[in-house]
Motif scaffolding. Structure first.
Motif, PDB file in Angstrom:
ATOM      1  N   VAL A  35      -6.637  13.918  18.866  1.00 11.98           N
ATOM      2  CA  VAL A  35      -6.932  14.230  20.267  1.00 11.98           C
ATOM      3  C   VAL A  35      -8.425  14.498  20.427  1.00 11.98           C
ATOM      4  O   VAL A  35      -9.045  14.044  21.393  1.00 11.98           O
ATOM      5  CB  VAL A  35      -6.091  15.434  20.754  1.00 11.98           C
ATOM      6  N   LEU A  36      -9.006  15.213  19.474  1.00 10.84           N
ATOM      7  CA  LEU A  36     -10.442  15.533  19.548  1.00 10.84           C
ATOM      8  C   LEU A  36     -11.311  14.300  19.321  1.00 10.84           C
ATOM      9  O   LEU A  36     -12.287  14.088  20.032  1.00 10.84           O
ATOM     10  CB  LEU A  36     -10.802  16.618  18.537  1.00 10.84           C
ATOM     11  N   ILE A  37     -10.985  13.551  18.269  1.00 19.82           N
ATOM     12  CA  ILE A  37     -11.661  12.278  18.052  1.00 19.82           C
ATOM     13  C   ILE A  37     -10.659  11.208  18.443  1.00 19.82           C
ATOM     14  O   ILE A  37      -9.623  11.520  19.005  1.00 19.82           O
ATOM     15  CB  ILE A  37     -12.151  12.140  16.587  1.00 19.82           C
ATOM     16  N   THR A  38     -10.903   9.981  18.166  1.00 16.56           N
ATOM     17  CA  THR A  38      -9.949   8.946  18.575  1.00 16.56           C
ATOM     18  C   THR A  38      -8.896   8.742  17.490  1.00 16.56           C
ATOM     19  O   THR A  38      -9.133   9.051  16.315  1.00 16.56           O
ATOM     20  CB  THR A  38     -10.662   7.606  18.825  1.00 16.56           C
ATOM     21  N   PRO A  39      -7.726   8.226  17.850  1.00 17.60           N
ATOM     22  CA  PRO A  39      -6.705   7.951  16.839  1.00 17.60           C
ATOM     23  C   PRO A  39      -7.161   6.947  15.776  1.00 17.60           C
ATOM     24  O   PRO A  39      -6.718   7.007  14.638  1.00 17.60           O
ATOM     25  CB  PRO A  39      -5.536   7.384  17.651  1.00 17.60           C
ATOM     26  N   VAL A  40      -8.063   6.058  16.138  1.00 19.97           N
ATOM     27  CA  VAL A  40      -8.566   5.086  15.164  1.00 19.97           C
ATOM     28  C   VAL A  40      -9.339   5.804  14.059  1.00 19.97           C
ATOM     29  O   VAL A  40      -9.142   5.531  12.862  1.00 19.97           O
ATOM     30  CB  VAL A  40      -9.448   4.032  15.855  1.00 19.97           C
ATOM     31  N   PHE A  41     -10.203   6.738  14.420  1.00 18.76           N
ATOM     32  CA  PHE A  41     -10.959   7.469  13.403  1.00 18.76           C
ATOM     33  C   PHE A  41     -10.052   8.389  12.596  1.00 18.76           C
ATOM     34  O   PHE A  41     -10.267   8.601  11.404  1.00 18.76           O
ATOM     35  CB  PHE A  41     -12.102   8.256  14.025  1.00 18.76           C
ATOM     36  N   ASP A  42      -9.031   8.942  13.238  1.00 19.83           N
ATOM     37  CA  ASP A  42      -8.087   9.763  12.494  1.00 19.83           C
ATOM     38  C   ASP A  42      -7.325   8.919  11.478  1.00 19.83           C
ATOM     39  O   ASP A  42      -7.058   9.369  10.371  1.00 19.83           O
ATOM     40  CB  ASP A  42      -7.108  10.456  13.438  1.00 19.83           C
ATOM     41  N   PHE A  43      -6.985   7.705  11.845  1.00 23.80           N
ATOM     42  CA  PHE A  43      -6.331   6.803  10.887  1.00 23.80           C
ATOM     43  C   PHE A  43      -7.244   6.537   9.698  1.00 23.80           C
ATOM     44  O   PHE A  43      -6.796   6.525   8.548  1.00 23.80           O
ATOM     45  CB  PHE A  43      -5.938   5.494  11.559  1.00 23.80           C
ATOM     46  N   LEU A  44      -8.536   6.341   9.948  1.00 25.33           N
ATOM     47  CA  LEU A  44      -9.482   6.129   8.845  1.00 25.33           C
ATOM     48  C   LEU A  44      -9.581   7.362   7.965  1.00 25.33           C
ATOM     49  O   LEU A  44      -9.726   7.246   6.737  1.00 25.33           O
ATOM     50  CB  LEU A  44     -10.852   5.748   9.396  1.00 25.33           C
ATOM     51  N   ILE A  45      -9.492   8.539   8.549  1.00 30.22           N
ATOM     52  CA  ILE A  45      -9.491   9.772   7.762  1.00 30.22           C
ATOM     53  C   ILE A  45      -8.247   9.825   6.888  1.00 30.22           C
ATOM     54  O   ILE A  45      -8.302  10.255   5.731  1.00 30.22           O
ATOM     55  CB  ILE A  45      -9.593  10.994   8.692  1.00 30.22           C
ATOM     56  N   GLN A  46      -7.117   9.367   7.409  1.00 34.02           N
ATOM     57  CA  GLN A  46      -5.888   9.351   6.618  1.00 34.02           C
ATOM     58  C   GLN A  46      -5.973   8.383   5.448  1.00 34.02           C
ATOM     59  O   GLN A  46      -5.400   8.635   4.389  1.00 34.02           O
ATOM     60  CB  GLN A  46      -4.694   8.971   7.491  1.00 34.02           C
ATOM     61  N   VAL A  47      -6.688   7.293   5.634  1.00 36.84           N
ATOM     62  CA  VAL A  47      -6.820   6.309   4.561  1.00 36.84           C
ATOM     63  C   VAL A  47      -7.553   6.913   3.371  1.00 36.84           C
ATOM     64  O   VAL A  47      -7.178   6.685   2.221  1.00 36.84           O
ATOM     65  CB  VAL A  47      -7.539   5.038   5.082  1.00 36.84           C
ATOM     66  N   VAL A  48      -8.592   7.704   3.626  1.00 40.97           N
ATOM     67  CA  VAL A  48      -9.352   8.286   2.528  1.00 40.97           C
ATOM     68  C   VAL A  48      -8.874   9.685   2.162  1.00 40.97           C
ATOM     69  O   VAL A  48      -9.327  10.256   1.182  1.00 40.97           O
ATOM     70  CB  VAL A  48     -10.868   8.326   2.846  1.00 40.97           C
ATOM     71  N   GLY A  49      -7.948  10.248   2.943  1.00 40.95           N
ATOM     72  CA  GLY A  49      -7.427  11.585   2.676  1.00 40.95           C
ATOM     73  C   GLY A  49      -6.491  11.592   1.488  1.00 40.95           C
ATOM     74  O   GLY A  49      -6.102  10.558   0.941  1.00 40.95           O
TER      75      GLY A  49
END
Length: 64
Positions: A35-49
């Protein structure tokens, strides 16, 4: 029209939250992050998380 866009955005945030339910910060963490950033960037965070502790233990048991 604005209501449709907001609902679709929140739906995309919920999807990324659902995808991140097995990570360290879990569903709510990824939902609010998307919600704070975009879902696309959150998905990228999940990829490297990294996955949560239980999944890491299961992966360690499987490895020879």
């Amino acid at each position: 029209m604005l209501v449709v866009i907001v609902v679709l955005y929140l739906l995309a945030c919920a999807v990324t939250g659902f995808m991140g339910r097995n990570t360290v910060i879990g569903f709510l963490g990824h939902f609010f992050l998307s919600v704070l950033i975009t879902p696309v960037f959150d998905f990228l965070i999940q990829v490297v998380g990294r996955p949560n502790r239980d999944i890491r233990r299961k992966l360690e048991e499987i490895e020879p």
